[in-house]
Design a protein around this motif. Structure first.
Motif, mmCIF file in Angstrom:
data_model
loop_
_atom_site.group_PDB
_atom_site.id
_atom_site.type_symbol
_atom_site.label_atom_id
_atom_site.label_comp_id
_atom_site.label_asym_id
_atom_site.label_seq_id
_atom_site.Cartn_x
_atom_site.Cartn_y
_atom_site.Cartn_z
ATOM 1 N N VAL A 39 3.356 -7.372 14.914
ATOM 2 C CA VAL A 39 1.913 -7.466 14.686
ATOM 3 C C VAL A 39 1.672 -8.340 13.465
ATOM 4 C CG1 VAL A 39 -0.182 -6.155 14.219
ATOM 5 C CG2 VAL A 39 1.607 -5.167 15.654
ATOM 6 N N GLY A 40 0.690 -9.223 13.542
ATOM 7 C CA GLY A 40 0.383 -10.081 12.396
ATOM 8 C C GLY A 40 0.781 -11.509 12.666
ATOM 9 N N HIS A 41 0.885 -12.258 11.591
ATOM 10 C CA HIS A 41 1.141 -13.688 11.714
ATOM 11 C C HIS A 41 2.419 -14.066 10.983
ATOM 12 C CE1 HIS A 41 -2.892 -13.986 13.286
ATOM 13 N NE2 HIS A 41 -3.331 -13.313 12.235
ATOM 14 N N GLY A 42 3.144 -15.022 11.542
ATOM 15 C CA GLY A 42 4.348 -15.520 10.896
ATOM 16 C C GLY A 42 5.469 -14.506 10.926
ATOM 17 N N LYS A 43 6.482 -14.779 10.119
ATOM 18 C CA LYS A 43 7.595 -13.855 10.011
ATOM 19 C C LYS A 43 8.009 -13.798 8.555
ATOM 20 C CE LYS A 43 10.660 -17.527 11.466
ATOM 21 N NZ LYS A 43 11.538 -18.004 12.483
ATOM 22 N N GLY A 44 8.666 -12.746 8.195
ATOM 23 C CA GLY A 44 9.094 -12.559 6.816
ATOM 24 C C GLY A 44 8.398 -11.363 6.196
ATOM 25 N N ILE A 45 8.448 -11.288 4.881
ATOM 26 C CA ILE A 45 7.879 -10.141 4.181
ATOM 27 C C ILE A 45 6.364 -10.169 4.283
ATOM 28 C CG2 ILE A 45 7.558 -9.038 1.926
ATOM 29 C CD1 ILE A 45 10.362 -9.982 1.206
ATOM 30 N N ASP A 46 5.793 -9.088 4.792
ATOM 31 C CA ASP A 46 4.344 -8.932 4.833
ATOM 32 C C ASP A 46 3.879 -8.330 3.523
ATOM 33 O OD1 ASP A 46 1.708 -8.769 6.353
ATOM 34 O OD2 ASP A 46 1.968 -6.715 5.637
ATOM 35 N N HIS A 47 4.522 -7.234 3.120
ATOM 36 C CA HIS A 47 4.160 -6.589 1.865
ATOM 37 C C HIS A 47 5.281 -5.665 1.414
ATOM 38 C CE1 HIS A 47 2.843 -3.573 4.852
ATOM 39 N NE2 HIS A 47 3.109 -2.678 3.921
ATOM 40 N N LEU A 48 5.204 -5.270 0.170
ATOM 41 C CA LEU A 48 6.115 -4.296 -0.421
ATOM 42 C C LEU A 48 5.284 -3.091 -0.826
ATOM 43 C CD1 LEU A 48 8.058 -6.787 -2.708
ATOM 44 C CD2 LEU A 48 8.773 -5.916 -0.473
ATOM 45 N N GLY A 49 5.949 -1.999 -1.145
ATOM 46 C CA GLY A 49 5.164 -0.847 -1.555
ATOM 47 C C GLY A 49 6.007 0.291 -2.068
ATOM 48 N N ILE A 50 5.303 1.349 -2.428
ATOM 49 C CA ILE A 50 5.930 2.586 -2.855
ATOM 50 C C ILE A 50 5.218 3.722 -2.148
ATOM 51 C CG2 ILE A 50 6.493 4.099 -4.791
ATOM 52 C CD1 ILE A 50 6.463 1.565 -6.568
ATOM 53 N N GLN A 51 5.998 4.556 -1.481
ATOM 54 C CA GLN A 51 5.474 5.706 -0.758
ATOM 55 C C GLN A 51 5.596 6.937 -1.655
ATOM 56 O OE1 GLN A 51 7.508 6.510 2.924
ATOM 57 N NE2 GLN A 51 6.070 8.105 3.514
ATOM 58 N N ALA A 52 4.469 7.598 -1.896
ATOM 59 C CA ALA A 52 4.435 8.801 -2.723
ATOM 60 C C ALA A 52 4.613 10.032 -1.845
ATOM 61 C CB ALA A 52 3.097 8.888 -3.460
ATOM 62 N N ASP A 53 5.220 11.065 -2.415
ATOM 63 C CA ASP A 53 5.394 12.324 -1.688
ATOM 64 C C ASP A 53 4.198 13.254 -1.824
ATOM 65 O OD1 ASP A 53 7.857 11.802 -0.559
ATOM 66 O OD2 ASP A 53 8.991 12.778 -2.159
ATOM 67 N N ASP A 54 3.396 13.081 -2.895
ATOM 68 C CA ASP A 54 2.282 14.011 -3.113
ATOM 69 C C ASP A 54 1.132 13.317 -3.837
ATOM 70 O OD1 ASP A 54 2.892 14.047 -5.940
ATOM 71 O OD2 ASP A 54 4.422 15.562 -5.536
ATOM 72 N N ASP A 55 0.024 14.058 -3.986
ATOM 73 C CA ASP A 55 -1.186 13.518 -4.614
ATOM 74 C C ASP A 55 -0.930 13.051 -6.048
ATOM 75 O OD1 ASP A 55 -2.573 14.172 -2.283
ATOM 76 O OD2 ASP A 55 -3.417 16.020 -3.116
ATOM 77 N N ALA A 56 -0.144 13.811 -6.795
ATOM 78 C CA ALA A 56 0.117 13.472 -8.199
ATOM 79 C C ALA A 56 0.857 12.141 -8.312
ATOM 80 C CB ALA A 56 0.905 14.590 -8.883
ATOM 81 N N GLU A 57 1.872 11.936 -7.461
ATOM 82 C CA GLU A 57 2.603 10.664 -7.482
ATOM 83 C C GLU A 57 1.687 9.503 -7.110
ATOM 84 O OE1 GLU A 57 7.213 11.986 -6.530
ATOM 85 O OE2 GLU A 57 6.042 11.026 -4.944
ATOM 86 N N LEU A 58 0.820 9.715 -6.104
ATOM 87 C CA LEU A 58 -0.096 8.657 -5.683
ATOM 88 C C LEU A 58 -1.082 8.329 -6.804
ATOM 89 C CD1 LEU A 58 -0.792 6.740 -3.366
ATOM 90 C CD2 LEU A 58 -2.421 8.466 -2.553
ATOM 91 N N ALA A 59 -1.581 9.337 -7.492
ATOM 92 C CA ALA A 59 -2.498 9.113 -8.622
ATOM 93 C C ALA A 59 -1.787 8.343 -9.736
ATOM 94 C CB ALA A 59 -3.031 10.442 -9.143
#
Length: 159
Positions: free
Chosen positions: A52-72
């Motif tokens: 899904v999307g356009h082109g190939k390669g890295i679309d984005h990077l990120g960090i997945q939080a386990d809970d509300d406090a980590e996300l905040a």
């Protein structure tokens, strides 16, 4: 504990699933017609690929939080980085319902900070900004990073 996230656009999902399954010595945790995801513990990464999307390669990077406090905490870090922060709130993307926000680094690479609320959603994406299924799910157009398509062969350089 937070988990690093990488999302790549690929041309051939089947070939890419075979390659990354061998590379990670593990099959994907989820496979759809246009998407696959590995939830690895060593290294701790949420690695996703899609057509899904356009082109190939890295679309984005990120960090997945386990809970509300980590996300905040991640949101505060993004705001402290003195960059525009796009707060999507609760949204559906990559077959999951998440609470998320985005920040783009000085080179234009989008970073997603998110907490998965429901990992079993039957649609690839739906944006509250468009109120319909959106084919360019994940990095929103305003925060989308630039693809990183650097050849690893014959460059003679490291890192």
């Amino acid at each position: 504990m937070k988990r690093f996230h990488v999302h790549l656009h690929v041309d051939d999902l089947a070939k890419s699933i075979a390659f990354y399954s061998n590379l990670f010595a593990s099959p994907p945790a989820r496979v759809e017609a246009d998407y696959a995801k590995w939830m690895l513990d060593d290294p701790r990464v949420n690695f996703a690929i899609s057509t899904v999307g356009h082109g190939k390669g890295i679309d984005h990077l990120g960090i997945q939080a386990d809970d509300d406090a980590e996300l905040a905490e991640l949101k505060a870090r993004g705001q402290a980085a003195d960059r525009t922060l796009l707060d999507e709130g609760e949204t559906v993307c990559c077959y999951a319902r998440s609470e998320k926000h985005w920040v783009t680094d000085p080179q234009g690479i989008a970073w997603e900070h998110f907490q998965t609320l429901d990992g079993a959603v039957p649609v690839y994406g739906q944006s509250k900004f468009t109120a319909k299924a959106e084919s360019a799910c994940c990095a929103p157009r305003a925060a989308r990073g630039i693809p990183v398509n650097v050849s690893v062969r014959g460059t003679g350089a490291c890192c």
